[in-house]
Design a protein around this motif. Structure first.
Motif, PDB file in Angstrom:
ATOM      1  N   CYS A 132     -26.946  10.372 -10.167  1.00 25.48           N
ATOM      2  CA  CYS A 132     -25.509   9.979 -10.590  1.00 25.48           C
ATOM      3  C   CYS A 132     -25.702   9.083 -11.596  1.00 25.48           C
ATOM      4  N   GLY A 148     -21.423   5.784   4.019  1.00 25.11           N
ATOM      5  CA  GLY A 148     -20.613   4.872   2.650  1.00 25.11           C
ATOM      6  C   GLY A 148     -21.113   4.128   2.235  1.00 25.11           C
ATOM      7  N   LEU A 149     -22.643   4.322   2.110  1.00 27.63           N
ATOM      8  CA  LEU A 149     -23.923   4.192   0.810  1.00 27.63           C
ATOM      9  C   LEU A 149     -23.727   5.236  -0.445  1.00 27.63           C
ATOM     10  N   ASP A 174     -22.180  -4.588 -10.683  1.00 29.94           N
ATOM     11  CA  ASP A 174     -21.604  -3.524  -9.215  1.00 29.94           C
ATOM     12  C   ASP A 174     -22.722  -2.697  -8.717  1.00 29.94           C
ATOM     13  N   VAL A 194     -21.325   7.414  -0.419  1.00 32.34           N
ATOM     14  CA  VAL A 194     -20.091   7.573  -1.632  1.00 32.34           C
ATOM     15  C   VAL A 194     -19.824   6.115  -2.589  1.00 32.34           C
ATOM     16  N   GLU A 195     -20.242   5.263  -1.952  1.00 31.54           N
ATOM     17  CA  GLU A 195     -20.924   3.817  -3.389  1.00 31.54           C
ATOM     18  C   GLU A 195     -21.545   4.180  -3.717  1.00 31.54           C
ATOM     19  N   LEU A 196     -22.139   4.777  -3.957  1.00 26.13           N
ATOM     20  CA  LEU A 196     -23.724   4.824  -4.722  1.00 26.13           C
ATOM     21  C   LEU A 196     -22.826   5.664  -6.195  1.00 26.13           C
ATOM     22  N   HIS A 197     -22.201   6.603  -5.109  1.00 25.03           N
ATOM     23  CA  HIS A 197     -21.396   7.465  -6.492  1.00 25.03           C
ATOM     24  C   HIS A 197     -20.397   7.487  -7.221  1.00 25.03           C
ATOM     25  N   ALA A 198     -19.780   6.267  -6.606  1.00 28.02           N
ATOM     26  CA  ALA A 198     -17.870   6.093  -6.903  1.00 28.02           C
ATOM     27  C   ALA A 198     -18.186   4.746  -8.191  1.00 28.02           C
ATOM     28  N   VAL A 199     -19.711   4.007  -8.189  1.00 27.40           N
ATOM     29  CA  VAL A 199     -20.619   3.016  -8.492  1.00 27.40           C
ATOM     30  C   VAL A 199     -20.689   3.261  -9.893  1.00 27.40           C
ATOM     31  N   LEU A 231     -21.161  -1.304   5.157  1.00 30.51           N
ATOM     32  CA  LEU A 231     -21.634  -0.383   3.851  1.00 30.51           C
ATOM     33  C   LEU A 231     -22.191   1.080   4.813  1.00 30.51           C
ATOM     34  N   THR A 244     -25.176  -1.997  -5.935  1.00 34.50           N
ATOM     35  CA  THR A 244     -24.981  -0.968  -4.855  1.00 34.50           C
ATOM     36  C   THR A 244     -26.867   0.148  -4.993  1.00 34.50           C
TER      37      THR A 244
END
Length: 169
Positions: A149, A97-98, A33, A100-105, A81, A37
């Motif tokens: 990150c 969206g990107l 993932d 948030v996704e970068l940090h979350a992953v 995203l 991402t």
């Protein structure tokens, strides 16, 4: 062993603190993932107009384990995203969206990777950014965000990105 768990694969017994660590299957999924991402973030940063960048991002996605994922699927995921109809980046950096996704992953994965593994993820993003020429400011910002990150020192991020410009891809 008091307070232990047994692995269903190797049948070894471990202390309950081992439950705080991801299984090898989970860690593999987290890494897959993360590669996906990072590829989307760098493609968004550089734009989708250049074929070389699109091809590099799609190759990174396929290398991550999404063998059936083609350009249409990557662009659709990027659009979903980004949350924006046109520009993928705004004046403040990565689209919502990107970011948030970068940090979350990446942030949950970072503690489980040695520094060379974290650096490799950053360099995979650098290869996408450099596929169509020099780093654009937004690509550099995205790579800096990837480095943060992944808990890489800013000086090391700079060294790696500079070295990537001299590497043959």
């Amino acid at each position: 062993m008091i307070g232990s768990v047994q692995c269903t694969s190797c049948h070894g017994r471990f202390g309950v603190e081992s439950l705080e660590q991801p299984t090898c299957v989970r860690l593999g999924g987290m890494l897959r993932d993360a590669q996906y991402t990072v590829a989307l973030a760098l493609l968004a940063a550089g734009g989708t107009a250049h074929r070389a960048a699109r091809e590099a991002a799609c190759a990174a996605v396929r290398d991550a384990g999404f063998e059936d994922c083609g350009e249409a699927q990557v662009l659709a995921a990027l659009a979903a995203l980004s949350g924006l109809g046109g520009e993928l980046y705004d004046a403040h950096g990565m689209a919502g969206g990107l970011a948030v996704e970068l940090h979350a992953v990446l942030e949950p994965l970072a503690p489980h990777l040695a520094q060379p593994g974290r650096e490799r993820l950053l360099l995979q993003g650098a290869a996408i950014a450099l596929a169509d020429g020099r780093y654009r400011p937004q690509e550099r910002d995205a790579l800096d965000a990837v480095g943060r990150c992944l808990d890489l020192p800013q000086a090391r991020v700079g060294q790696l990105l500079e070295a990537a410009t001299r590497a043959p891809y």
